[in-house]
Design an enzyme around this catalytic site. Structure first.
Site, mmCIF file in Angstrom:
data_model
loop_
_atom_site.group_PDB
_atom_site.id
_atom_site.type_symbol
_atom_site.label_atom_id
_atom_site.label_comp_id
_atom_site.label_asym_id
_atom_site.label_seq_id
_atom_site.Cartn_x
_atom_site.Cartn_y
_atom_site.Cartn_z
ATOM 1 N N ARG A 116 5.560 2.228 1.660
ATOM 2 C CA ARG A 116 4.699 2.784 2.715
ATOM 3 C C ARG A 116 5.492 2.973 4.000
ATOM 4 O O ARG A 116 5.369 3.997 4.679
ATOM 5 C CB ARG A 116 3.505 1.849 2.927
ATOM 6 C CG ARG A 116 2.497 2.282 3.989
ATOM 7 C CD ARG A 116 1.287 1.357 3.921
ATOM 8 N NE ARG A 116 0.385 1.501 5.054
ATOM 9 C CZ ARG A 116 -0.605 2.368 5.121
ATOM 10 N NH1 ARG A 116 -0.802 3.216 4.119
ATOM 11 N NH2 ARG A 116 -1.412 2.413 6.167
ATOM 12 N N ARG A 173 -1.367 1.983 0.606
ATOM 13 C CA ARG A 173 -1.118 0.553 0.469
ATOM 14 C C ARG A 173 -1.176 0.145 -0.995
ATOM 15 O O ARG A 173 -1.792 0.831 -1.828
ATOM 16 C CB ARG A 173 -2.148 -0.248 1.265
ATOM 17 C CG ARG A 173 -2.201 0.078 2.750
ATOM 18 C CD ARG A 173 -3.312 -0.712 3.422
ATOM 19 N NE ARG A 173 -3.378 -0.473 4.861
ATOM 20 C CZ ARG A 173 -4.162 0.437 5.433
ATOM 21 N NH1 ARG A 173 -4.941 1.214 4.676
ATOM 22 N NH2 ARG A 173 -4.175 0.591 6.742
ATOM 23 N N LYS A 208 -8.845 -0.260 4.360
ATOM 24 C CA LYS A 208 -9.369 -1.486 4.936
ATOM 25 C C LYS A 208 -10.781 -1.270 5.468
ATOM 26 O O LYS A 208 -11.128 -0.191 5.942
ATOM 27 C CB LYS A 208 -8.457 -1.967 6.073
ATOM 28 C CG LYS A 208 -7.085 -2.455 5.605
ATOM 29 C CD LYS A 208 -6.274 -2.974 6.776
ATOM 30 C CE LYS A 208 -4.940 -3.545 6.306
ATOM 31 N NZ LYS A 208 -4.137 -4.052 7.447
ATOM 32 N N HIS A 228 5.392 -2.896 -0.830
ATOM 33 C CA HIS A 228 4.738 -2.360 0.361
ATOM 34 C C HIS A 228 5.693 -1.538 1.215
ATOM 35 O O HIS A 228 5.250 -0.670 1.989
ATOM 36 C CB HIS A 228 4.159 -3.511 1.192
ATOM 37 C CG HIS A 228 3.387 -3.059 2.398
ATOM 38 N ND1 HIS A 228 2.147 -2.458 2.317
ATOM 39 C CD2 HIS A 228 3.692 -3.097 3.726
ATOM 40 C CE1 HIS A 228 1.716 -2.161 3.528
ATOM 41 N NE2 HIS A 228 2.631 -2.534 4.409
ATOM 42 N N HIS A 272 -4.974 4.773 9.673
ATOM 43 C CA HIS A 272 -4.977 3.984 10.905
ATOM 44 C C HIS A 272 -5.994 4.546 11.885
ATOM 45 O O HIS A 272 -6.169 5.767 11.973
ATOM 46 C CB HIS A 272 -3.588 3.993 11.548
ATOM 47 C CG HIS A 272 -2.554 3.298 10.735
ATOM 48 N ND1 HIS A 272 -1.210 3.575 10.835
ATOM 49 C CD2 HIS A 272 -2.663 2.318 9.796
ATOM 50 C CE1 HIS A 272 -0.532 2.800 9.995
ATOM 51 N NE2 HIS A 272 -1.397 2.036 9.357
ATOM 52 N N TYR A 290 4.950 0.834 11.543
ATOM 53 C CA TYR A 290 5.623 1.276 10.330
ATOM 54 C C TYR A 290 6.900 2.057 10.601
ATOM 55 O O TYR A 290 7.648 2.358 9.678
ATOM 56 C CB TYR A 290 4.669 2.150 9.494
ATOM 57 C CG TYR A 290 3.597 1.355 8.808
ATOM 58 C CD1 TYR A 290 3.786 0.881 7.512
ATOM 59 C CD2 TYR A 290 2.414 1.036 9.458
ATOM 60 C CE1 TYR A 290 2.814 0.127 6.891
ATOM 61 C CE2 TYR A 290 1.434 0.283 8.839
ATOM 62 C CZ TYR A 290 1.640 -0.166 7.556
ATOM 63 O OH TYR A 290 0.686 -0.923 6.946
#
Length: 267
Positions: free
Chosen positions: A201, A99, A123, A198, A232, A241
């Protein structure tokens, strides 16, 4: 509070989308459910009273030629440290699929030169260690050597730095990328699809799955690995994605056709 009042509140703004109205009503529903527990006369709006399809910006899947053009444009930036930083940023995101926030948040200590790995903080503070291709690891080492030569910034732990020796700021990174895209002639493909940083990605994810189809690998086995690589928790998060590009759909169709033919040939 009544359902009629809730709808009036949700639809009060002029010129907003149906999705915005639905979100406003959803907020009222949360409050109404809480208030109803204390006061049964409070009416709770039923779900999907204002239906709205979720909106999503369509990912811009870059071609290899477009990525190469972006890298060439970045290399022409001035001063030299700015060119090297953005060239490295774009190349790193294109080759790892990390990211934007993860890229600008990297520290020098996250790069293990000897092992050729990169520790990425994603994250919620979750970390993952990515093995880099030897060319990518060598490129990062060259960038750090150039950085120390052109703009020594021992006090800054960031891997990628600005011309002032500070960590890159997203509010500057994104306009710069849009500038590079305009210089290379990148244009929006539709009102919901325009080139973003982005989207490198997204491109990485699509390219990985396309390679799984065309190389004869098992896509079902590659998907969990891709999900782990991207940071993830569940493979289902990775489907977001994966965009049905013409090449990816053609590869999936070809695999399905060959599988069907093999089954018919079996005795």
């Amino acid at each position: 509070m009544t359902v009629v009042q809730a709808i009036a509140f949700a639809t009060a703004p002029v010129g907003v989308s149906r999705r915005t109205q639905a979100l406003r009503l959803s907020a009222i529903r949360c409050f109404a459910r809480w208030a109803h527990a204390a006061d049964p006369t409070v009416e709770v709006p039923p779900p999907r009273l204002l239906p709205a399809r979720p909106t999503r910006t369509a990912p811009y899947i870059y071609t290899n030629a477009e990525i190469a053009a972006l890298l060439d444009a970045a290399a022409r930036l001035r001063p030299a440290i700015r060119a090297a930083t953005y060239h490295t940023l774009i190349a790193l995101m294109a080759t790892t699929g990390i990211r934007t926030g993860e890229a600008v948040g990297l520290d020098i200590a996250d790069l293990d030169r000897q092992a050729g790995t990169l520790t990425v903080t994603g994250k919620y503070g979750k970390t993952r260690k990515l093995p880099l291709h030897p060319t990518a690891a060598a490129a990062l080492v060259r960038y750090l050597d150039l950085r120390n030569e052109v703009l020594p910034a021992a006090a800054c732990p960031a891997l990628l730095i600005s011309t002032r020796g500070n960590r890159l700021c997203p509010s500057v990174v994104h306009p710069t990328f849009r500038q590079l895209g305009a210089e290379t002639g990148l244009r929006a493909r539709s009102g919901a699809c325009w080139p973003r940083l982005h989207d490198l990605r997204h491109t990485f994810a699509v390219s990985t799955m396309l390679d799984a189809y065309t190389s004869g690998a098992d896509p079902a086995a590659v998907l969990p690995l891709l999900a782990t690589w991207l940071g993830h928790c569940e493979p289902s998060d990775t489907y977001w994605y994966l965009t049905g590009t013409a090449e990816l759909l053609a590869a999936a169709t070809d695999r399905l056709t060959r599988s069907h033919s093999d089954q018919q040939e079996q005795p």
